[in-house]
Write an enzyme that holds these catalytic residues in place. Structure first.
Site, PDB file in Angstrom:
ATOM      1  N   LYS A   1       0.818  -1.211   0.000  1.00 35.03           N
ATOM      2  CA  LYS A   1       0.000   0.000   0.000  1.00 35.03           C
ATOM      3  C   LYS A   1       0.855   1.264   0.000  1.00 35.03           C
ATOM      4  CE  LYS A   1      -4.561  -1.206   0.548  1.00 35.03           C
ATOM      5  NZ  LYS A   1      -4.563  -2.627   0.808  1.00 35.03           N
TER       6      LYS A   1
ATOM      7  N   SER B   1       1.610 -10.024  -0.289  1.00 33.84           N
ATOM      8  CA  SER B   1       1.281  -8.596  -0.323  1.00 33.84           C
ATOM      9  C   SER B   1       1.427  -7.869   1.002  1.00 33.84           C
ATOM     10  CB  SER B   1      -0.151  -8.417  -0.831  1.00 33.84           C
ATOM     11  OG  SER B   1      -1.061  -9.109   0.016  1.00 33.84           O
TER      12      SER B   1
HETATM   13  C1  PLP Z   1      -5.190  -3.713   0.510  1.00 31.64           C
HETATM   14  C2  PLP Z   1      -4.558  -5.058   0.489  1.00 31.64           C
HETATM   15  C3  PLP Z   1      -4.876  -6.001  -0.517  1.00 31.64           C
HETATM   16  C4  PLP Z   1      -5.938  -5.759  -1.569  1.00 31.64           C
HETATM   17  O1  PLP Z   1      -5.725  -4.624  -2.365  1.00 31.64           O
HETATM   18  P1  PLP Z   1      -6.928  -3.976  -3.196  1.00 31.64           P
HETATM   19  O2  PLP Z   1      -6.319  -2.876  -3.980  1.00 31.64           O
HETATM   20  O3  PLP Z   1      -7.948  -3.475  -2.209  1.00 31.64           O
HETATM   21  O4  PLP Z   1      -7.516  -5.053  -4.048  1.00 31.64           O
HETATM   22  C5  PLP Z   1      -4.180  -7.197  -0.507  1.00 31.64           C
HETATM   23  N1  PLP Z   1      -3.256  -7.494   0.436  1.00 31.64           N
HETATM   24  C6  PLP Z   1      -2.943  -6.628   1.417  1.00 31.64           C
HETATM   25  C7  PLP Z   1      -1.917  -7.020   2.412  1.00 31.64           C
HETATM   26  C8  PLP Z   1      -3.570  -5.373   1.484  1.00 31.64           C
HETATM   27  O5  PLP Z   1      -3.254  -4.519   2.457  1.00 31.64           O
END
Ligand code: PLP
Length: 330
Positions: free
Chosen positions: A53, A305
């Site tokens: 993010k 992520s």
């Molecule tokens: C926000 C987030 C997502 C999903 O992202 P989107 O843009 O809302 O689809 C996936 N993994 C993590 C760790 C996140 O913080």
């Protein structure tokens, strides 16, 4: 609204260079053996603030005009977007206000305060927190930066796709988390822009997969938000979605949904076999492979992520105790 393109994403990559980490990609021995093709893990959970993010937040903050920078930014996110925005604003010497409800646990609040943001505690729900955001925009002139449905956010998340296809140029398939779709839109636009033949599959939890329900319906729809181990994937896509619904519809090659047990197995595998601590959302790509829900004839890239999980909850999950669906988010 026009969609975010490869050029936007390349510009974002230059804009945020030096503000975010270029995270490594490693080959997973066990997952490669299991699938019969090379499986690479993009270790984005090691990003500063613990998730990707920061890419979108850094790009959006750096793209503001001088006048907007002087006014400061505001958001209602208590999770990874809030953290990222607080950090990105601090780096630019800007004011950041994060609004949250009284129900948000103390540790989350402290985490965001430590990053230098002002925390406003308002009401008993995210809706009430959002009303305070709207008030701050109207009355104090702060700039709201939403977590996904914004071109500069999508372009920033897309920089992750540029890195993945640079690091694994022969990728046949990329697995990417899917919630509001800012991540999947940006990553797919970047990768398809460079390598049109590479397939992109979005992965969500089965409990409350808002983008999947919306794509099935042909328009943004509401879904009931349920507790899930992949808490960073919770929430809707917005009934007035402007950007990510159309991009996901046009760019994704498929969506895989996972049960809570499958997600827990992904967290366990990441820890025990890959030696990586990831949160539930971070583990869904691995989980999709372990569950046998994805096949590929060529190299696969799996995105990890984020890693912002409460460590007690993590310990319970890796020890195989039934995951409690409350209080597991860091
Ligand atoms: C926000 C987030 C997502 C999903 O992202 P989107 O843009 O809302 O689809 C996936 N993994 C993590 C760790 C996140 O913080």
């Amino acid at each position: 609204m026009t969609q975010v393109t490869l050029e936007h994403i390349r510009a974002a990559h230059e804009r945020i260079a030096g503000k975010v980490e270029r995270t490594p990609t490693v080959l997973s021995q066990t997952l490669s053996e299991g699938l019969g093709v090379p499986v690479h893990l993009k270790l984005e959970h090691r990003q500063t603030t613990g998730s990707f993010k920061l890419r979108g937040a850094s790009n959006a903050v750096a793209s503001l005009s001088t006048a907007e920078k002087a006014r400061g930014v505001v958001a209602a996110s208590t999770g990874n977007h809030g953290r990222a925005l607080a950090h990105a604003a601090k780096l630019e010497g800007m004011r950041a206000v994060i609004c949250m409800s009284r129900l948000v646990p103390e540790n989350k609040l402290d985490g965001i305060r430590r990053l230098g943001a002002e925390v406003r505690i308002i009401g008993n729900s995210q809706d009430e927190a959002q009303q305070e955001v709207d008030r701050l925009v109207a009355q104090e002139g702060l700039v709201m930066l939403p977590p996904f449905d914004h071109p500069d956010i999508v372009a920033g998340q897309g920089t992750l796709g540029l890195e993945m296809i640079e690091q694994v140029p022969d990728a046949a398939l990329v697995l990417v988390q899917l919630s509001g779709g800012g991540l999947a839109s940006g990553v797919a636009a970047a990768i398809k822009g460079v390598s049109p033949g590479t397939k992109i599959i979005g992965v969500s939890m089965a409990r409350g997969a808002a983008m999947k329900a919306s794509l099935d319906a042909g328009r943004p729809v509401l879904v009931e938000e349920l507790p899930t181990l992949a808490d960073s994937l919770g929430g809707g896509i917005g009934l007035d979605n402007r950007l990510t619904f159309a991009m996901c519809r046009d760019l994704l090659d498929g969506i895989v949904l996972l049960s809570e047990d499958e997600i827990a197995a992904g967290i366990r595998h990441a820890y025990a076999r890959e030696r990586e601590i990831v949160e539930g959302a971070g583990a869904v790509g691995i989980a999709a492979l372990l569950a046998g829900k994805v096949r590929s004839d060529g190299p696969v890239v799996v995105l990890l992520s984020g890693r912002n999980i409460d460590m007690d909850a993590h310990r319970r999950i890796v020890c195989g105790e039934a995951p409690s669906l409350k209080e597991h988010a860091a």
